[in-house]
Design an enzyme around this catalytic site. Structure first.
Site, PDB file in Angstrom:
ATOM      1  CB  VAL A 174      -0.921   0.012   1.234  1.00  0.00           C
ATOM      2  CG1 VAL A 174      -1.791   1.272   1.242  1.00  0.00           C
ATOM      3  CG2 VAL A 174      -1.794  -1.236   1.258  1.00  0.00           C
ATOM      4  NE  ARG A 198      -1.177  15.870   4.675  1.00  0.00           N
ATOM      5  CZ  ARG A 198       0.060  15.386   4.675  1.00  0.00           C
ATOM      6  NH1 ARG A 198       0.719  15.255   3.539  1.00  0.00           N
ATOM      7  NH2 ARG A 198       0.640  15.051   5.806  1.00  0.00           N
ATOM      8  N   GLY A 218      -7.226  11.914  -1.120  1.00  0.00           N
ATOM      9  CA  GLY A 218      -8.219  10.851  -1.042  1.00  0.00           C
ATOM     10  C   GLY A 218      -7.844   9.573  -1.753  1.00  0.00           C
ATOM     11  CG  LEU A 270      -4.584   5.207   2.269  1.00  0.00           C
ATOM     12  CD1 LEU A 270      -3.991   3.947   1.650  1.00  0.00           C
ATOM     13  CD2 LEU A 270      -3.762   5.653   3.462  1.00  0.00           C
ATOM     14  CB  THR A 271      -9.909   7.499   1.582  1.00  0.00           C
ATOM     15  OG1 THR A 271      -9.256   8.048   2.732  1.00  0.00           O
ATOM     16  CG2 THR A 271     -11.359   7.204   1.917  1.00  0.00           C
ATOM     17  CE1 TYR A 319      -3.250   0.933   5.600  1.00  0.00           C
ATOM     18  CE2 TYR A 319      -1.303   1.237   6.958  1.00  0.00           C
ATOM     19  CZ  TYR A 319      -1.884   1.101   5.715  1.00  0.00           C
ATOM     20  OH  TYR A 319      -1.103   1.152   4.584  1.00  0.00           O
ATOM     21  CG  PHE A 368       1.660 -10.224   5.003  1.00  0.00           C
ATOM     22  CD1 PHE A 368       0.759  -9.280   4.563  1.00  0.00           C
ATOM     23  CD2 PHE A 368       1.548 -10.691   6.305  1.00  0.00           C
ATOM     24  CE1 PHE A 368      -0.250  -8.809   5.386  1.00  0.00           C
ATOM     25  CE2 PHE A 368       0.540 -10.244   7.138  1.00  0.00           C
ATOM     26  CZ  PHE A 368      -0.360  -9.299   6.691  1.00  0.00           C
TER      27      PHE A 368
END
Length: 419
Positions: free
Chosen positions: A89, A97, A99, A101-102, A130, A419
């Site tokens: 990720v 900033r 959006g 990742l969201t 997270y 992982f």
């Protein structure tokens, strides 16, 4: 589909194509400020599940990434459940900033839910990120740095164990069978899928840093040569003031019996030309704490390990066992996965009995978010401790103590590898 406003049109996650992997992984290396060896990169490419890998594109360039592995995770009671192992990720610095990742987390959790997996798990490079997506810290790991000249492990009498050096690759199949037998015995352990033995054995010369190749020592029953345990390690020898000052770096110790475990640690602490034994990841209740002659010589360090997210609350809570009888109603808040929000009636008669968990309109006994539920799920983080931090609210007197006892487990959860 989630749309993200920007200058040249919407940014939206989509599933990766196999031919796009190199550019996708390049973006991850940029996001993490790293450059991996060709050997490590090839290993991760072989393990990547492309159909579970997502990318956000800005034009022809990937600017955000998220992947998942199809794991099976041990939970209290011995069940080994399907779980999405969230991995890889990252977002480019130019697109933070906004959006991205969201959007990736939204698409990924929707996918996990549609696949029928009740759990998602991850290890976090930055743990503060997270929690807002419902992941709770469910297990810790213990690192030790042992002064071998001042610490000893006594081999217990009565168990005839012999030690034998073996080729790591040649002994891998037998070691993997022994590892697989241990998985249901400790929550948090991952059942290794085919191909994942490559991670356990990964040892390219380019990454040894002058250390000797990976070694494997087997602990066997003297009578019939049954494999009872194994240790994988490497040694780096240095010479200081004319004398040796080497380090033993322990990658893995797996044992099915107390005698095998003690014999393996005794062996590691008595290797010639070394003065330090280092193990980066042990369970917080590892028997080594009681085997070693002087626990102060372990120079231990605690660090976070596995974060757990309940994607389907009812199924997840039904799928584990409970250390004590429990009959209560949980008021669960889950802003990111609203299908979990509501009151859940959890009932179990004790560790020998399966649990029931269904939606209810009854009054709640405890109130918490899915993040706190994930932290408590493997039995290593108590509801009582979270209540003391103001994260769990007791709505009916006595409910917290009963729930905390039921969610606990005699064996601490542990993630054996990343992982």
């Amino acid at each position: 589909m989630t749309h993200l406003p920007q200058e040249h049109g919407p940014l939206e996650p989509r599933v990766l194509q196999a031919a796009e992997w190199d550019g996708w992984y390049d973006a991850l290396e940029t996001a993490f400020g790293s450059a991996e060896s060709p050997e490590r990169r090839a290993m991760w490419q072989a393990l990547t599940e492309v159909d579970r890998s997502l990318a956000v594109w800005d034009g022809d360039r990937p600017v955000g990434a998220a992947g998942a592995f199809s794991f099976r995770l041990a939970v209290p009671g011995g069940a080994v459940l399907p779980a999405a192992g969230v991995t890889m990720v990252g977002v480019l610095p130019t697109h933070r900033r906004r959006g991205v990742l969201t959007a990736l987390m939204r698409r990924q959790l929707d996918d996990v839910h549609e696949r029928g997996e009740s759990l998602a798990v991850l290890t976090a490079s930055e743990p503060g990120i997270y929690g807002r997506y419902g992941y709770g810290l469910a297990s810790w790991q213990l690192g030790v740095r042992i002064d071998r000249a001042r610490a000893r492990v006594a081999r217990p009498a009565g168990e005839p164990v012999r030690l034998r050096l073996a080729d790591p690759a040649g002994s891998a199949a037998d070691c993997e069978r022994l590892y697989a037998a241990q998985v249901p015995l400790r929550p948090g352990m991952l059942a290794r899928r085919p191909g994942w033995e490559r991670v356990a054995l990964f040892d390219p010369p380019s990454e040894r840093g002058g250390r000797a190749p990976l070694q494997c020592v087997l602990a066997e029953d003297r009578a019939d040569a049954t494999l009872l345990g194994y240790a994988r390690y490497s040694v780096g020898i240095s010479w200081e003031h004319g004398g040796p000052g080497g380090e033993v770096r322990v990658r893995e110790v797996t044992a099915a019996t107390p005698g095998a475990r003690a014999a393996l640690w005794n062996y590691l602490l008595e290797l010639d030309l070394t003065d330090t034994v280092v193990a980066a990841s042990l369970p917080v209740d590892d028997p080594l704490l009681h085997l070693v002659s002087d626990p102060r010589r372990l120079r231990s360090q605690l660090s976070d390990a596995l974060f757990v997210r309940l994607v389907e609350v009812g199924d997840a809570l039904r799928s584990r066992r409970y250390a004590a009888p429990v009959d209560l109603v949980l008021a669960v808040e889950d802003e990111f996965c609203p299908w979990n929000t509501g009151r859940w009636h959890l009932h179990a008669a004790g560790p020998e009995h399966p649990a029931a968990c269904e939606p209810t309109e009854d009054a709640a006994d405890l109130a918490l978010s899915v993040r706190e539920l994930g932290a408590a799920y493997l039995g290593g983080c108590t509801l009582a401790a979270q209540a003391a931090a103001g994260l769990v609210r007791e709505l009916r007197p006595g409910a917290l103590a009963r729930a905390s006892a039921a969610f606990g487990w005699p064996v601490a959860p542990w993630l054996p590898h990343g992982f």
